[in-house]
Scaffold this active site. Structure first.
Site, short mmCIF file in Angstrom:
data_model
loop_
_atom_site.label_atom_id
_atom_site.label_comp_id
_atom_site.label_asym_id
_atom_site.label_seq_id
_atom_site.Cartn_x
_atom_site.Cartn_y
_atom_site.Cartn_z
N ASP A 220 1.09 -1.09 0.16
CA ASP A 220 -0.33 -0.34 0.14
C ASP A 220 0.86 1.37 -0.06
O ASP A 220 1.37 1.39 1.44
CB ASP A 220 -0.87 -0.21 1.10
CG ASP A 220 -1.97 -1.53 1.05
OD1 ASP A 220 -2.42 -2.02 2.07
OD2 ASP A 220 -2.66 -1.14 0.06
N ASP B 113 -10.66 -4.65 -1.77
CA ASP B 113 -9.85 -4.08 -0.49
C ASP B 113 -10.00 -3.61 0.77
O ASP B 113 -10.77 -2.38 -0.13
CB ASP B 113 -8.53 -3.99 -1.42
CG ASP B 113 -7.78 -3.51 -0.70
OD1 ASP B 113 -6.73 -2.68 -1.30
OD2 ASP B 113 -7.28 -3.71 0.45
C1 DX5 Z 1 -6.38 0.69 2.79
C2 DX5 Z 1 -5.52 -0.26 1.67
C3 DX5 Z 1 -6.03 -1.45 2.44
C4 DX5 Z 1 -5.48 -2.05 4.69
C5 DX5 Z 1 -6.66 -3.65 4.76
O1 DX5 Z 1 -5.55 2.26 2.43
O2 DX5 Z 1 -5.74 -0.14 0.50
O3 DX5 Z 1 -4.74 -2.81 1.84
O4 DX5 Z 1 -4.17 -1.69 4.46
O5 DX5 Z 1 -6.27 -3.01 5.67
P1 DX5 Z 1 -7.17 -3.81 6.05
O6 DX5 Z 1 -7.47 -5.65 5.67
O7 DX5 Z 1 -7.49 -3.70 7.60
O8 DX5 Z 1 -9.03 -3.61 6.02
#
Ligand code: DX5
Length: 240
Positions: free
Chosen positions: A38, A178
């Site tokens: 990310d 996501d």
């Molecule tokens: C948020 C990111 C995601 C996040 C996912 O902006 O794009 O990839 O890290 O994490 P969880 O699964 O905890 O929502």
């Protein structure tokens, strides 16, 4: 196009940044299909994360593919750096690309696969004219910027619309979701049409460990596929 086998793609955001390389190796050992980085610039989203050098430093710790999810305001300036760092797939946000057709063409010209991410408020129409340049479509199920947020179930009709658009092309374009994906939400996202699942905090917070959470997600997806295959709807669809 037969449904593709579902992919589990962990987000590195919840990892221990003091031992990032070890966590990357542990994710691969846990049997994940790819790893998502990310990338946040503190401008498009109110958070700052991984420069290309961090990813490059971890590249040798796992053979599994890397994808860069660019949550940055000017992705065009950075595409080459993330491909050089070892990302085989580069995902840009439709909201940040004035010339999306050109940006996707550039990613492919760099030898990488191209993906587009859509914020919760952005419609599928944002990509309907560049489907030919899509190697992956990502429907955000949270507003980007942080891990650990709640899954937005209201995105499921949009996931289904994306599924219909992809199926109409006859091409094998992975449909990724996501944000807030966990044992509680992955089944509903799969039922809506997703086949690739980014999982962050749910993986790292499972007391039985990352591998246990990966296995749990796969079991839920397998059960969902089986249930789908056994349902009267698919029987009719299958002409049985
Ligand atoms: C948020 C990111 C995601 C996040 C996912 O902006 O794009 O990839 O890290 O994490 P969880 O699964 O905890 O929502």
């Amino acid at each position: 196009m037969p449904p593709r086998s579902p992919l589990i793609v962990p987000s590195v955001l919840p990892a221990d940044f003091a031992r990032l390389g070890d966590d990357v190796a542990a994710l691969e050992k846990a049997g994940v299909d790819r790893i998502q980085w990310d990338v946040m610039d503190g401008h498009f989203v109110p958070n700052l994360t991984f420069g290309p050098d961090v990813i490059a430093a971890c590249r040798s710790r796992a053979a599994v593919g890397f994808e860069a999810h660019l949550m940055v305001s000017n992705p065009d300036d950075l595409l080459g750096r993330y491909v050089e760092a070892g990302c085989e797939l580069v995902i840009v946000h439709a909201e940040t690309c004035t010339h999306l057709h050109k940006t996707l063409s550039q990613i492919r010209a760099l030898g990488a696969r191209s993906g587009v991410a859509l914020n919760p408020a952005t419609g599928i129409g944002a990509v309907s004219h560049v489907v030919d340049l899509l190697d992956l479509l990502l429907v955000m199920t949270v507003n980007p910027g942080f891990g650990g947020q709640a899954y937005i179930a209201e995105m499921e009709p949009k996931i289904a619309e994306a599924r219909r658009m992809i199926d109409a092309t006859g091409r094998d374009i992975p449909l990724e979701v996501d944000g807030g994906i966990s044992s509680e939400t992955i089944g509903a996202a799969a039922a809506a049409g997703a086949d690739t699942f980014v999982v962050g905090s749910a993986l790292f917070r499972n007391p039985d460990g990352i591998a246990a959470q990966v296995a749990e997600c796969r079991a839920i997806l397998a059960a969902a596929t089986e249930a789908e295959a056994g349902s009267p709807i698919s029987a009719i669809a299958g002409g049985k």
